[in-house]
Design a protein around this motif. Structure first.
Motif, mmCIF file in Angstrom:
data_model
loop_
_atom_site.group_PDB
_atom_site.id
_atom_site.type_symbol
_atom_site.label_atom_id
_atom_site.label_comp_id
_atom_site.label_asym_id
_atom_site.label_seq_id
_atom_site.Cartn_x
_atom_site.Cartn_y
_atom_site.Cartn_z
ATOM 1 N N LEU A 256 38.168 40.693 39.500
ATOM 2 C CA LEU A 256 39.481 40.082 39.293
ATOM 3 C C LEU A 256 39.959 39.376 40.561
ATOM 4 C CD1 LEU A 256 42.015 39.650 37.574
ATOM 5 C CD2 LEU A 256 42.833 41.871 38.372
ATOM 6 N N THR A 257 39.812 40.051 41.710
ATOM 7 C CA THR A 257 40.224 39.452 42.984
ATOM 8 C C THR A 257 39.428 38.191 43.268
ATOM 9 O OG1 THR A 257 40.762 41.658 43.824
ATOM 10 C CG2 THR A 257 40.519 39.895 45.436
ATOM 11 N N PHE A 258 38.142 38.237 43.008
ATOM 12 C CA PHE A 258 37.272 37.076 43.253
ATOM 13 C C PHE A 258 37.736 35.872 42.434
ATOM 14 C CE2 PHE A 258 32.958 35.006 42.794
ATOM 15 C CZ PHE A 258 32.901 34.585 44.106
ATOM 16 N N ASP A 259 38.150 36.133 41.188
ATOM 17 C CA ASP A 259 38.604 35.040 40.331
ATOM 18 C C ASP A 259 40.015 34.577 40.673
ATOM 19 O OD1 ASP A 259 36.358 34.566 38.825
ATOM 20 O OD2 ASP A 259 36.848 36.064 37.307
ATOM 21 N N LEU A 260 40.792 35.446 41.346
ATOM 22 C CA LEU A 260 42.164 35.064 41.704
ATOM 23 C C LEU A 260 42.229 34.242 42.989
ATOM 24 C CD1 LEU A 260 44.187 38.304 40.885
ATOM 25 C CD2 LEU A 260 44.204 36.139 39.641
ATOM 26 N N ILE A 261 41.129 34.143 43.712
ATOM 27 C CA ILE A 261 41.118 33.328 44.930
ATOM 28 C C ILE A 261 41.342 31.880 44.538
ATOM 29 C CG2 ILE A 261 39.729 32.569 46.883
ATOM 30 C CD1 ILE A 261 38.282 35.241 46.767
ATOM 31 N N GLY A 262 42.342 31.265 45.147
ATOM 32 C CA GLY A 262 42.697 29.889 44.775
ATOM 33 C C GLY A 262 41.718 28.844 45.252
ATOM 34 N N VAL A 263 40.830 29.204 46.152
ATOM 35 C CA VAL A 263 39.824 28.276 46.675
ATOM 36 C C VAL A 263 38.516 28.523 45.947
ATOM 37 C CG1 VAL A 263 38.559 27.566 48.741
ATOM 38 C CG2 VAL A 263 40.955 28.234 48.913
ATOM 39 N N GLY A 264 37.805 27.444 45.608
ATOM 40 C CA GLY A 264 36.518 27.596 44.952
ATOM 41 C C GLY A 264 35.500 28.253 45.876
ATOM 42 N N VAL A 265 34.867 29.351 45.409
ATOM 43 C CA VAL A 265 33.924 30.096 46.247
ATOM 44 C C VAL A 265 32.612 30.259 45.487
ATOM 45 C CG1 VAL A 265 33.493 32.255 47.478
ATOM 46 C CG2 VAL A 265 35.803 31.342 47.358
ATOM 47 N N ALA A 266 31.499 30.051 46.205
ATOM 48 C CA ALA A 266 30.173 30.255 45.637
ATOM 49 C C ALA A 266 29.356 31.105 46.606
ATOM 50 C CB ALA A 266 29.474 28.929 45.393
ATOM 51 N N VAL A 267 28.666 32.107 46.061
ATOM 52 C CA VAL A 267 27.778 32.963 46.854
ATOM 53 C C VAL A 267 26.351 32.497 46.603
ATOM 54 C CG1 VAL A 267 27.032 35.311 47.304
ATOM 55 C CG2 VAL A 267 29.405 34.876 46.652
ATOM 56 N N THR A 273 20.366 29.077 46.548
ATOM 57 C CA THR A 273 20.552 29.058 45.103
ATOM 58 C C THR A 273 21.842 29.813 44.778
ATOM 59 O OG1 THR A 273 18.166 29.012 44.741
ATOM 60 C CG2 THR A 273 19.551 29.681 42.874
ATOM 61 N N VAL A 274 22.645 29.268 43.886
ATOM 62 C CA VAL A 274 23.942 29.860 43.567
ATOM 63 C C VAL A 274 23.749 31.143 42.771
ATOM 64 C CG1 VAL A 274 26.171 29.486 42.451
ATOM 65 C CG2 VAL A 274 25.007 27.574 43.554
ATOM 66 N N LEU A 275 24.355 32.229 43.281
ATOM 67 C CA LEU A 275 24.273 33.525 42.600
ATOM 68 C C LEU A 275 25.548 33.870 41.848
ATOM 69 C CD1 LEU A 275 22.609 35.680 45.414
ATOM 70 C CD2 LEU A 275 21.485 34.565 43.483
ATOM 71 N N GLN A 276 26.679 33.509 42.418
ATOM 72 C CA GLN A 276 27.957 33.896 41.817
ATOM 73 C C GLN A 276 29.019 32.869 42.188
ATOM 74 O OE1 GLN A 276 29.252 37.794 42.981
ATOM 75 N NE2 GLN A 276 30.813 37.966 41.387
ATOM 76 N N VAL A 277 29.912 32.563 41.249
ATOM 77 C CA VAL A 277 31.004 31.623 41.495
ATOM 78 C C VAL A 277 32.288 32.214 40.932
ATOM 79 C CG1 VAL A 277 29.528 29.579 41.461
ATOM 80 C CG2 VAL A 277 30.576 30.365 39.342
ATOM 81 N N ASN A 278 33.409 31.781 41.470
ATOM 82 C CA ASN A 278 34.685 32.251 40.938
ATOM 83 C C ASN A 278 35.291 31.199 40.008
ATOM 84 O OD1 ASN A 278 35.516 30.351 42.789
ATOM 85 N ND2 ASN A 278 37.169 31.589 43.622
ATOM 86 N N LYS A 279 36.392 31.578 39.381
ATOM 87 C CA LYS A 279 37.014 30.718 38.368
ATOM 88 C C LYS A 279 37.513 29.411 38.967
ATOM 89 C CE LYS A 279 40.468 30.960 34.654
ATOM 90 N NZ LYS A 279 41.503 31.825 34.036
ATOM 91 N N ALA A 280 38.051 29.477 40.196
ATOM 92 C CA ALA A 280 38.588 28.263 40.829
ATOM 93 C C ALA A 280 37.505 27.216 41.028
ATOM 94 C CB ALA A 280 39.234 28.621 42.169
ATOM 95 N N LEU A 281 36.289 27.650 41.335
ATOM 96 C CA LEU A 281 35.207 26.684 41.558
ATOM 97 C C LEU A 281 34.786 26.025 40.249
ATOM 98 C CD1 LEU A 281 33.316 25.445 43.635
ATOM 99 C CD2 LEU A 281 31.671 27.244 43.133
#
Length: 734
Positions: A256-267, A273-281
């Motif tokens: 939930l916290t990862f998706d609430l980050i207002g900045v697009g984040v990719a791990v 290679t992209v493993l995980q992204v949040n909703k903002a991205l």
């Protein structure tokens, strides 16, 4: 002896009670644990079933091949679920038959067919070698489900179920959970099975039972120890449950916290290679999560790169540096991309890319810089206006003197033309100063036609230079509107600037400005012959930071400001395309409710200017010798006795020595300025303060506004004609 028997009886009863309680507690706890395991298995099976695409599953079954990418994808998906949801596999390793997740396609009879199996290699027969095919169900392999009634019930009822009894084979004791896979119509097309090896658990259960009976056999001496043992078991079970619950809650909170980050984040992994992204991205890229995960960062996170297989930050990230870079997209947006790396034992393990759309911030910064420049220009404009208006006033006065002295009509017309052009320069200076210097909003009756003429006159040179013809269709007389004249000038100027930009791209055109009188309103129409506005952009034309101009040319706020001013005046504005080509902006403003301020009639002006001229002693104070000389010459011709001084200090000396009927004073002067002189005069000679006339080249300065509003004295705005001065003097008290 009797006591001894009593002790034995008490001991026996105690042991019996202990044994009964132990047995009851053990059975209840056992039942609860196995019920929880069954619920867990059904939950795992249901989660797997929901993650499986029924169409893809049916396609794999129909193809009947294990070497297809789709089969590999679905198998790997099951393996991920097995690793994530059945942690006992990792804890015990491959020495025991592992838990597995599989799917079967039901049929009419008791023989179903396997499709997917999550089993991984392990040593099944104990020969010390791991065989990949040991106990792994292959695609299409038949399965007799007659021995699995709960599996059949899951298919028939369409609900998750679990075995009520254990299944024992040569590999151990098993407990299984099942869940249906349904297509879009709700029909069960497959059943997910989750086999859970409970051999170790049962062995632990047996050891606990033996321990309990051993304690029972050792009589009541160990009763307390047995109770403590069960209490410890219960406590350990509760702790395990709490830890599992806390772990699950922590995982949910993190997601939930990862998706609430207002900045697009990719791990990203070590291969970028992209493993995980949040909703903002996903929102920023306009792509679904599945379209991003698994892709290289150069493909989805670096749109500025046309073709590249290497991350532009790879070298810096492998050295542990933090990368921050702004990129400009073709559509004008600006992204701030930052990257950080995690290095373990000298090797890159993970990287995090963050992307933030900073277009609005960058535009706001440019707008702030532009505003600061405008403020500076406004400050400079006041000084420039004063320096221009002073010589203009001298030119106007000298031209009027020439008109009176010249007898040749041609020369006299030329002198009049000089006067008119100097006054025109003064009007342009006044308009520029009005736009350059901010001032408080002031609503007064405004003549829209007058606003149009002033703005068009100010823009006439630029429009002519760009081959743009101006056509004015002004309705006369036009009712006045209640508004701020400066803001209405800004509305018209912005609309004209937009039309000019649109027509300059094609080498010129025609700008038409029309005013119409409606029912309780005044309508202003600005039309151009440019390319017009694309229909899909019309609904957004007044949005903040929206612009159709090239990158770097417009701020996207011009029409937003126009919309705000118009609605703030109680009006409305809209844009449309002309059928013959070009754009049309329509502004409607309500008519002023109070009676319009009528200007003086020509007869009144003649009456004011006519009659006998009263001869007066006049003191002219101006630091510009040319202006003082012209005023002295003009006023002397009217029979007045005029004296001139160049600063306020000298004026004070004369005013103390002599009496004057009128004082004409410039506001900006060295040493003692006009404001200081007026305050001194109000204290020493209050009767003369009412016959004090202010002259200024900066009509928007604070001192000028005070002279108009607080002092109550007349103000002459340079450049002015002699007729204006004469009219003011006639209104002064004798």
């Amino acid at each position: 002896m009797k006591r001894r028997w009593q002790v034995w009886v008490v001991a026996a009863v105690s042991i019996f009670v202990w044994a009964a309680l132990t047995y009851a507690y053990f059975r209840a706890a056992r039942q609860a644990i196995w019920d929880e395991i069954r619920e867990h298995l059904m939950s795992v099976a249901q989660s797997v079933a929901l993650s499986i695409d029924p169409e893809e599953h049916q396609r794999v079954y129909r193809e009947g091949r294990e070497d297809t990418p789709l089969y590999q994808k679905l198998t790997e998906q099951l393996q991920r679920f097995a690793n994530a949801l059945l942690p006992e596999v990792r804890e015990r390793g491959p020495l025991l038959a592992q838990e597995s997740i599989y799917t079967l396609v039901p049929s009419q009879g008791k023989t179903w067919h396997y499709v997917l199996d999550s089993s991984v290699p392990y040593d099944l027969n104990g020969d010390g070698e791991i065989d990949e095919d040991e106990d792994k169900a292959h695609l299409g392999e038949p399965c007799d489900v007659s021995e699995f009634p709960e599996m059949q019930r899951c298919y028939l009822e369409g609900k998750p179920t679990a075995d009520k009894e254990f299944t024992e084979d040569k590999w151990g004791v098993w407990l299984s959970g099942y869940a249906p896979v349904k297509d879009k119509t709700g029909r069960v097309v497959a059943v997910v099975g989750v086999d859970f090896n409970v051999t170790t658990i049962l062995e632990k259960e047996k050891r606990l039972r033996r321990t309990a009976w051993l304690v029972f056999a050792i009589l009541s001496v160990f009763t307390i120890l047995t109770a403590l043992l069960f209490e410890r078991i219960k406590q350990a079970t509760d702790e395990l449950r709490e830890k599992a619950k806390a772990l699950a809650q922590a995982k949910a909170d993190w997601e939930l916290t990862f998706d609430l980050i207002g900045v697009g984040v990719a791990v990203l992994d070590e291969n970028f290679t992209v493993l995980q992204v949040n909703k903002a991205l996903t929102q920023l890229l306009g792509k679904a999560e599945g379209e991003i995960i698994g892709e290289k960062c150069t493909k989805v996170l670096h749109p500025e790169l046309s073709r590249s297989e290497v991350c532009p930050y790879e070298r810096a990230l492998k050295e542990g540096e933090i990368v921050s870079h702004e990129i400009q997209l073709p559509d004008g947006r600006v992204w701030l991309v930052q990257a950080r790396s995690g290095i373990v034992d000298g090797k890159l393990r993970r990287t995090v890319h963050s992307i933030q759309d900073v277009t609005a911030e960058r535009r706001a910064r440019k707008l702030l810089e532009q505003t600061e420049r405008l403020v500076t220009i406004g400050q400079m404009a006041a000084g420039v206006a004063h320096e221009i208006n002073n010589p203009l006033n001298a030119i106007v006065g000298m031209a009027e003197l020439l008109c009176e002295d010249l007898e040749d009509e041609g020369a006299k017309r030329m002198a009049e033309h000089i006067c008119e052009q100097a006054l025109r320069i003064g009007r342009i200076t006044k308009n520029l100063l009005t736009f350059a210097r901010p001032r408080p909003q002031e609503f007064t009756p405004v003549d829209i036609n007058e606003v149009i003429r002033e703005v068009v006159e100010m823009k006439s040179y630029q429009l002519r230079s760009n081959n743009i013809a101006v056509v004015l269709n002004l309705t006369e007389p036009l009712p006045k509107v209640l508004g701020d004249k400066t803001q209405l000038q800004q509305v018209l100027l912005n609309l004209i600037n937009n039309a000019e930009d649109a027509m300059s791209e094609q080498g010129g055109g025609t700008l038409s400005i029309t005013t119409e009188r409606g029912e309780g309103l005044v309508r202003l129409i600005v039309e151009d012959t440019g390319k017009g506005i694309p229909p899909e952009l019309l609904p957004h034309i007044f949005d903040p930071f929206f612009t159709t101009k090239p990158v770097g040319k417009g701020t996207g706020l011009g029409l937003t400001i126009v919309y705000g001013i118009v609605t703030g005046h109680g009006g409305r504005i809209w844009a449309e395309n002309r059928p013959e080509g070009g754009a049309r902006f329509v502004v409607e403003l309500p008519v002023a409710l109070q009676p319009e301020i009528q200007s003086q009639t020509s007869a009144e002006k003649r009456k004011e200017q006519g009659g006998l001229v009263v001869k007066r002693r006049i003191l002219v104070i101006d630091d510009e010798p040319s202006i003082a000389a012209v005023l002295k010459a003009m006023l002397s011709r009217d029979g007045h006795k005029v004296e001139t001084v160049s600063d306020g200090a000298e004026a004070k000396r004369l005013l103390q020595e002599r009496d004057y009927d009128v004082v004409l004073c410039d506001l900006k002067m060295p040493k003692v300025d006009g404001a200081q002189l007026f305050r001194w005069l109000k204290e020493t000679k209050p009767s003369l303060a009412s016959r004090f006339i202010v002259m200024t080249g900066d009509f928007l300065s604070t001192t000028t506004q005070k002279a108009l509003q607080e002092w109550g004295v007349p103000v002459l705005h340079k450049p002015f004609r002699m007729d204006e001065l004469r009219a003011l003097m006639k209104r002064l008290p004798q």
